[in-house]
Design a protein around this motif. Structure first.
Motif, short mmCIF file in Angstrom:
data_model
loop_
_atom_site.label_atom_id
_atom_site.label_comp_id
_atom_site.label_asym_id
_atom_site.label_seq_id
_atom_site.Cartn_x
_atom_site.Cartn_y
_atom_site.Cartn_z
N LEU A 63 31.38 57.84 86.13
CA LEU A 63 32.59 58.60 85.55
C LEU A 63 32.68 57.87 84.50
N GLY A 64 33.67 58.95 82.95
CA GLY A 64 34.15 57.58 81.53
C GLY A 64 35.12 56.97 82.54
N ARG A 91 31.74 66.19 82.82
CA ARG A 91 32.39 64.89 83.14
C ARG A 91 32.38 64.10 81.83
N LYS A 92 33.87 64.04 80.95
CA LYS A 92 34.21 63.39 79.66
C LYS A 92 33.43 61.35 79.95
N ARG A 93 32.84 61.43 78.66
CA ARG A 93 32.16 60.31 78.22
C ARG A 93 31.99 59.80 77.03
N MET A 94 32.33 58.36 77.05
CA MET A 94 31.95 57.71 75.47
C MET A 94 31.42 56.94 74.95
N LYS A 95 30.73 56.82 73.90
CA LYS A 95 29.55 56.46 72.86
C LYS A 95 30.07 55.68 71.60
N LYS A 96 29.56 55.12 71.70
CA LYS A 96 30.16 54.02 70.75
C LYS A 96 28.82 54.15 69.55
N ILE A 97 29.46 54.74 68.05
CA ILE A 97 28.53 55.38 67.02
C ILE A 97 29.44 55.48 65.68
N ASP A 98 28.57 54.24 65.43
CA ASP A 98 28.78 53.30 63.74
C ASP A 98 30.46 52.52 63.97
N SER A 107 39.13 58.16 82.75
CA SER A 107 40.61 57.92 83.27
C SER A 107 40.46 56.85 82.20
N ARG A 108 41.68 56.32 82.60
CA ARG A 108 42.23 55.40 81.65
C ARG A 108 42.67 53.92 82.27
N ILE A 109 42.20 53.20 81.72
CA ILE A 109 42.35 51.59 82.26
C ILE A 109 42.55 50.93 81.76
N THR A 110 43.48 50.10 82.19
CA THR A 110 43.32 48.04 81.51
C THR A 110 42.44 46.97 82.22
N ILE A 111 42.65 46.64 81.18
CA ILE A 111 41.47 44.88 82.33
C ILE A 111 42.91 43.89 81.86
N GLU A 112 43.53 43.51 83.23
CA GLU A 112 44.42 42.36 83.39
C GLU A 112 43.52 40.96 83.26
N GLU A 113 44.86 39.60 82.90
CA GLU A 113 44.44 38.59 83.17
C GLU A 113 43.12 38.52 84.23
N GLY A 114 42.48 37.41 84.13
CA GLY A 114 41.18 37.79 84.92
C GLY A 114 39.87 38.23 85.38
N LYS A 115 40.07 39.83 84.14
CA LYS A 115 39.04 40.67 84.51
C LYS A 115 39.39 41.59 85.29
N VAL A 116 40.63 42.31 85.55
CA VAL A 116 41.44 42.17 87.03
C VAL A 116 40.90 44.59 86.41
N VAL A 117 40.62 44.61 87.11
CA VAL A 117 40.70 46.35 86.38
C VAL A 117 41.48 47.37 86.83
N HIS A 165 30.80 47.70 78.76
CA HIS A 165 30.60 47.87 77.72
C HIS A 165 29.67 49.55 76.96
N LYS A 166 29.03 49.97 78.48
CA LYS A 166 29.09 51.81 78.72
C LYS A 166 30.48 52.66 78.38
N ARG A 167 31.63 52.10 79.52
CA ARG A 167 33.06 52.68 79.81
C ARG A 167 32.59 53.29 80.69
N VAL A 168 31.80 53.30 82.05
CA VAL A 168 31.88 54.24 82.95
C VAL A 168 32.25 53.03 84.06
N ALA A 169 32.16 54.29 84.95
CA ALA A 169 33.12 53.46 86.21
C ALA A 169 31.69 54.55 87.64
N MET A 170 30.72 53.95 88.38
CA MET A 170 30.01 53.85 88.69
C MET A 170 31.14 54.25 90.64
N VAL A 171 30.39 55.99 90.74
CA VAL A 171 31.82 56.02 92.08
C VAL A 171 30.80 56.54 93.77
N GLU A 172 31.20 56.13 94.42
CA GLU A 172 30.27 56.56 95.38
C GLU A 172 30.79 57.72 96.28
N ILE A 173 30.43 58.74 96.57
CA ILE A 173 31.01 60.07 97.18
C ILE A 173 30.18 60.38 98.08
#
Length: 172
Positions: free
Chosen positions: A165-166, A36-43, A116-126, A146-154
């Motif tokens: 998932l990232g 899985r691809k993930r995002m990490k903040k470095i510098d 997965s690409r997401i947007t955050i709409e008004e009222g913090k709706v993802v 903050h960690k740029r992940v979504a927790m999915v139950e499968i």
């Protein structure tokens, strides 16, 4: 049908190569370790990287689970082809059709689950706008923006599993 091979975590790629080298080709249609691809903040920059999605597991597509298991048992450090029972009465449990479809839907080219690409709409709706999480909205338990992940139950191998998932936040 997909079956799952349990191995020692962090040896997945080494064991997959060994299996490819030693198991006769007719017993294996496909073998892979889902990443899985993930995002990490470095510098102060977000960097994309890949990691194992199911640590300690290798997926194999075969029509010959008993024969495959016989060949796998000859390999040093082999753990187990997931199933139940003992000896000649052992039954190797394939992933269900739904689980197989879910895996095929999530993994893309090179057996990697893209961001997965997401947007955050008004009222913090993802809102999911693109990527493998499209259509999985009902199984998303929570987001960690903050960690740029979504927790999915499968459903995975007969059990409910939670995987991260990232996600990539798109500014509008």
């Amino acid at each position: 049908m997909y079956f799952v091979i349990q191995v020692v975590s962090r040896t997945e790629n080494e064991m997959m190569k060994t299996i490819k080298d030693y198991v006769p080709k007719p017993f294996i249609k496909d073998i892979f370790v889902p990443l899985r691809k993930r995002m990490k903040k470095i510098d102060s920059k977000w960097i994309e990287y890949e990691e194992r999605c199911f640590p300690g597991y290798i997926f194999v597509e075969t029509d010959y689970p008993k024969e495959l298991n016989g060949e796998l048992r000859k390999i040093e450090k082999f753990s187990i082809l997931v199933g139940f029972g003992k000896g000649a009465s052992r039954y190797f449990m394939p992933l269900s059709e739904d689980e197989e479809n879910m895996i095929n839907r999530l993994i893309g080219k090179n057996n990697v689950i893209d961001l997965s690409r997401i947007t955050i709409e008004e009222g913090k709706v993802v809102k999911i706008i693109d990527g493998p999480l499209m259509g999985f909205e009902g199984t998303i338990i929570k987001y960690n923006l903050h960690k740029r992940v979504a927790m999915v139950e499968i459903d995975f191998a007969g059990n409910k599993s939670k995987i991260q998932l990232g996600i990539d936040i798109i500014e509008e």
